[in-house]
Write a protein that holds these residues in place. Structure first.
Motif, PDB file in Angstrom:
ATOM      1  N   GLN A 151       0.826  -1.205   0.000  1.00  0.00           N
ATOM      2  CA  GLN A 151       0.000   0.000   0.000  1.00  0.00           C
ATOM      3  C   GLN A 151       0.864   1.261   0.000  1.00  0.00           C
ATOM      4  O   GLN A 151       0.501   2.271  -0.626  1.00  0.00           O
ATOM      5  N   ALA A 152       2.011   1.215   0.676  1.00  0.00           N
ATOM      6  CA  ALA A 152       2.918   2.365   0.628  1.00  0.00           C
ATOM      7  C   ALA A 152       3.435   2.579  -0.787  1.00  0.00           C
ATOM      8  O   ALA A 152       3.572   3.724  -1.255  1.00  0.00           O
ATOM      9  N   GLN A 153       3.712   1.480  -1.490  1.00  0.00           N
ATOM     10  CA  GLN A 153       4.189   1.599  -2.870  1.00  0.00           C
ATOM     11  C   GLN A 153       3.172   2.286  -3.777  1.00  0.00           C
ATOM     12  O   GLN A 153       3.535   2.884  -4.783  1.00  0.00           O
ATOM     13  N   ASN A 154       1.892   2.189  -3.413  1.00  0.00           N
ATOM     14  CA  ASN A 154       0.848   2.799  -4.236  1.00  0.00           C
ATOM     15  C   ASN A 154       0.729   4.304  -4.026  1.00  0.00           C
ATOM     16  O   ASN A 154       0.016   4.977  -4.779  1.00  0.00           O
ATOM     17  N   ASP A 188       1.673   1.441 -12.523  1.00  0.00           N
ATOM     18  CA  ASP A 188       1.296   0.207 -11.824  1.00  0.00           C
ATOM     19  C   ASP A 188       0.796   0.461 -10.398  1.00  0.00           C
ATOM     20  O   ASP A 188       0.428  -0.477  -9.699  1.00  0.00           O
ATOM     21  N   ARG A 189       0.799   1.719  -9.974  1.00  0.00           N
ATOM     22  CA  ARG A 189       0.315   2.038  -8.629  1.00  0.00           C
ATOM     23  C   ARG A 189      -1.213   2.073  -8.638  1.00  0.00           C
ATOM     24  O   ARG A 189      -1.814   2.736  -9.483  1.00  0.00           O
ATOM     25  N   VAL A 190      -1.799   1.348  -7.706  1.00  0.00           N
ATOM     26  CA  VAL A 190      -3.259   1.198  -7.678  1.00  0.00           C
ATOM     27  C   VAL A 190      -3.862   2.130  -6.634  1.00  0.00           C
ATOM     28  O   VAL A 190      -3.547   2.018  -5.446  1.00  0.00           O
ATOM     29  N   ASN A 191      -4.704   3.036  -7.078  1.00  0.00           N
ATOM     30  CA  ASN A 191      -5.414   3.932  -6.169  1.00  0.00           C
ATOM     31  C   ASN A 191      -6.882   3.955  -6.556  1.00  0.00           C
ATOM     32  O   ASN A 191      -7.226   4.214  -7.711  1.00  0.00           O
ATOM     33  N   ILE A 192      -7.742   3.656  -5.584  1.00  0.00           N
ATOM     34  CA  ILE A 192      -9.182   3.641  -5.842  1.00  0.00           C
ATOM     35  C   ILE A 192      -9.856   4.818  -5.147  1.00  0.00           C
ATOM     36  O   ILE A 192     -10.522   5.635  -5.763  1.00  0.00           O
TER      37      ILE A 192
END
Length: 653
Positions: free
Chosen positions: A623-626, A648-652
């Motif tokens: 989650q930190a990588q996102n 490639d970072r996932v943020n919703i």
């Protein structure tokens, strides 16, 4: 979707061999927690240690001391409900008395089991078996109607399996085979203590396993159950009666509830469509053995200390615990199990207080405001869906610390002391009957939205989609999650992220299907929900297959919690940045600290199979990588192990 690089995978799996040289830029979790992991010791009676567990252990030590004081000086206890908990605690500590009595207290249970000699007997006594909680090839509860949460419905569910999950029964699952062997020996040894010779015990246990094996192909695994909205399958009661003609649902349920309900919910229709095959005459001997073994095992903890330890063998094997809990812990946990809200209220009032409760409530309101602002700035939702989401946020009910009033059920829980002829098992059976009767009586009552989903002395937090409420027990509201001694950024990286995590559950893949009243209804436009599903699939892909503790993460199983983690971290991050003393390195450091975990191999395997949460180390790292701010806070570049390409970072949320 690009997979995590090897440095992240190795650290996320809890490998501490490189702890001395770990850099935050290569592995956030390992850099913060590696040295701790080197010396952390898992207690012999626990499957893990770390952030949540450490707080729970310290709380329990305090409550053990308090209960010892209550026993020594009962005048300290002014709450009559807490006084009943102390009576049960004292009874649970009377090991010498139970050792002398042997298995005598279990005789009523054995008699009831012996009285079921055929399926005809089963159906004739079914109402009583339901009221007494006797093991049946189904379970029954009363819960809010998912589509109209003002009323309660009867839910018919499947029975539990011997192994933790359906996947454990696969031929190539060595862990499952080993656990079943442990269960088999334990069950045979327990039956020997109840007077069965070796041959008879082996036969009963073998037949119990055969009945369990008949259930396995008819039920869902944990991944399938993770989408809990699919468990809502309402049927007209008359149709259920026709669906399973070999079980007298009509007579038993009408007797238990005083009337025939119009409809019931089948959580797993496929199982009930095949239930008549399961309750065939040929299978009755198998069911009776399953019933006998299950009921005997359910009594062991309340009998002799030898049986308490022996009967817990399988449970300890599942988690990898080396030893049974102490007498004092067993007695406290027994009392807390029935009087948890009363114990939690005592704990909250004495060790937390109303001032702290109000302070945390303010944090929650601020986090909701942050969420509203993020929704307003959202670029992939339509205005119509955003407005509906904000309505849902505005109506979330907040519960912090502990309840002001206890539910009426607690006034009904009475403990019969040894002086009055009470036994521990006798009290447990009686208390269970009261709890079941209280639950069943809810069918004719309005849904009580004031109930607390968690007691004040539990180190946890939750969101309930059917109530649209969030609960933050007092026990979690302490360092490293929350402390007035910590900076605002540390608090936001801890309790702030937890608060926003629970709010995010209102908009995870399950919670998004419920409206502001807690009713399961579609309030999204088709285009918006399609966009949401695309983003959740990206989160599934991001976690799916990550190696951990000799196995792999199941992205579908952990998706709801990962959506909540991502939303929680991003919203807490925005709140931290709004403060004058913002310190992003401190924010991410505390985020990683709260997820520290050291667990037995068996427990890690169990969680990977059944837990809807990703492993703690991966929650910290992935989650930190996102978060884009993580890269600037620690100057993370493409050359570093924590680097994840922006696309490639996932943020919703």
């Amino acid at each position: 979707m690009k997979k995590l690089n090897q440095a992240t995978v190795r650290g996320g799996a809890g490998d501490t061999t490189a702890a001395e040289s770990a850099r935050i830029q290569d592995n956030l979790y390992l850099a913060i927690n590696g040295e701790w992991a080197k010396t952390a010791v898992i207690p012999g009676d626990q499957p893990r240690t770390g952030g949540f567990s450490d707080l729970a252990d310290e709380l329990e030590k305090q409550m053990l001391a308090d209960f010892a004081g209550f026993r020594e000086d009962p005048s300290q206890v002014t709450d009559p409900i807490l006084a009943e908990a102390v009576k049960l605690n004292e009874l649970a500590l009377a090991f010498e008395d139970r050792d002398q009595a042997g298995v005598a207290a279990a005789q009523p249970v054995l008699d009831e089991v012996a009285g079921v000699t055929s399926w005809a007997d089963f159906n004739h006594q079914l109402a009583t078996l339901i009221k007494d909680g006797v093991a049946k090839p189904f379970s029954l509860s009363v819960e809010p109607d998912m589509k109209n949460t003002d009323v309660n419905l009867i839910y018919l569910d499947v029975p539990g399996l011997i192994l933790p999950d359906k996947t454990y029964y696969a031929e190539d699952n060595e862990n499952g085979a080993q656990l079943l062997a442990v269960w088999t020996k334990m069950a045979e040894d327990v039956l020997a203590k109840f007077g069965y010779n070796a041959e008879a015990a082996a036969k009963e246990v073998a037949q119990a396993k055969q009945f369990d094996a008949l259930i396995v192909p008819l039920v869902k695994n944990s991944e399938e159950l993770a989408d809990y909205t699919k468990q809502y399958n309402p049927y007209a009661f008359a149709d259920v009666v026709k669906l399973v003609p070999d079980v007298d649902f009509a007579g038993a349920i009408t007797s238990v509830f005083g009337k025939a309900p119009e409809k019931v919910v089948l959580t797993q229709p496929h199982y009930f469509e095949n239930l008549s095959q399961l309750v065939s005459e040929a299978n009755f001997p198998l069911y009776h053995s399953w019933l006998l073994v299950n009921m005997i095992l359910s009594t062991t903890s309340a009998l002799t200390d030898e049986l308490r330890i022996l009967g817990g063998t399988y449970g300890r094997a599942i988690g990898g615990q080396k030893e049974a809990s102490s007498h004092e812990k067993f007695a406290y946990r027994t009392a807390n199990g029935y009087f948890d809200d009363a114990v939690g209220k005592y704990y909250g009032e004495k060790y937390f207080g109303d001032a702290a409760r109000q302070d945390v409530a303010q944090m929650i309101h601020k986090m909701i405001d942050v969420y509203k602002a993020r929704l307003a700035d959202n670029t992939w939702l339509s205005q119509a869906t955003k407005e509906k989401a904000i309505v849902k946020l505005n109506t979330i009910k907040i519960k912090v610390g502990y309840p002001d009033k206890l539910q009426p059920i607690y006034a009904q829980l009475k403990v019969k002391t040894a002086a009055d002829g009470g036994t521990l098992l006798g009290n447990i059976l009686s208390l269970n009957q009261v709890v079941r009767a209280y639950s069943f009586a809810k069918l004719d009552q309005p849904v009580d939205r004031s109930r607390w989903a968690m007691p004040g002395n539990l180190v946890n937090a939750c969101y309930d989609p059917s109530f649209n409420d969030i609960t933050f027990p007092a026990a979690i509201l302490q360092a490293p999650f929350y402390s007035l001694k910590q900076s605002s950024s540390e608090n936001y990286g801890g309790i702030g992220a937890v608060i926003a995590h629970e709010i995010s559950h209102a908009f995870d893949n399950n919670g998004a299907k419920f409206d502001e009243k807690g009713n399961m209804t579609n309030w999204w436009t088709d285009a918006d929900y399609a966009a949401f599903e695309k983003r959740t699939q990206a989160m599934i892909n991001e976690f799916d297959g990550i190696p951990y503790s000799g196995a792999q993460v199941n992205g579908k199983l952990v998706i709801s919690e990962n959506v909540a983690d991502g939303g929680g971290l991003s919203c807490a991050l925005q709140a931290a940045k709004s403060e004058a003393d913002v310190d992003l390195p401190a924010f991410f450091t505390n985020w990683a600290r709260v997820w520290r975990l050291k667990a037995t191999a068996a427990f890690n395997q169990l969680l990977l199979a059944i837990d809807v949460h990703a492993p703690g180390p991966l929650r910290a790292n992935v989650q930190a990588q996102n978060m884009d701010d993580f890269y600037t806070a620690f100057n993370v570049t493409e050359k570093d192990g924590m680097w994840l390409a922006p696309e490639d970072r996932v943020n919703i949320w």
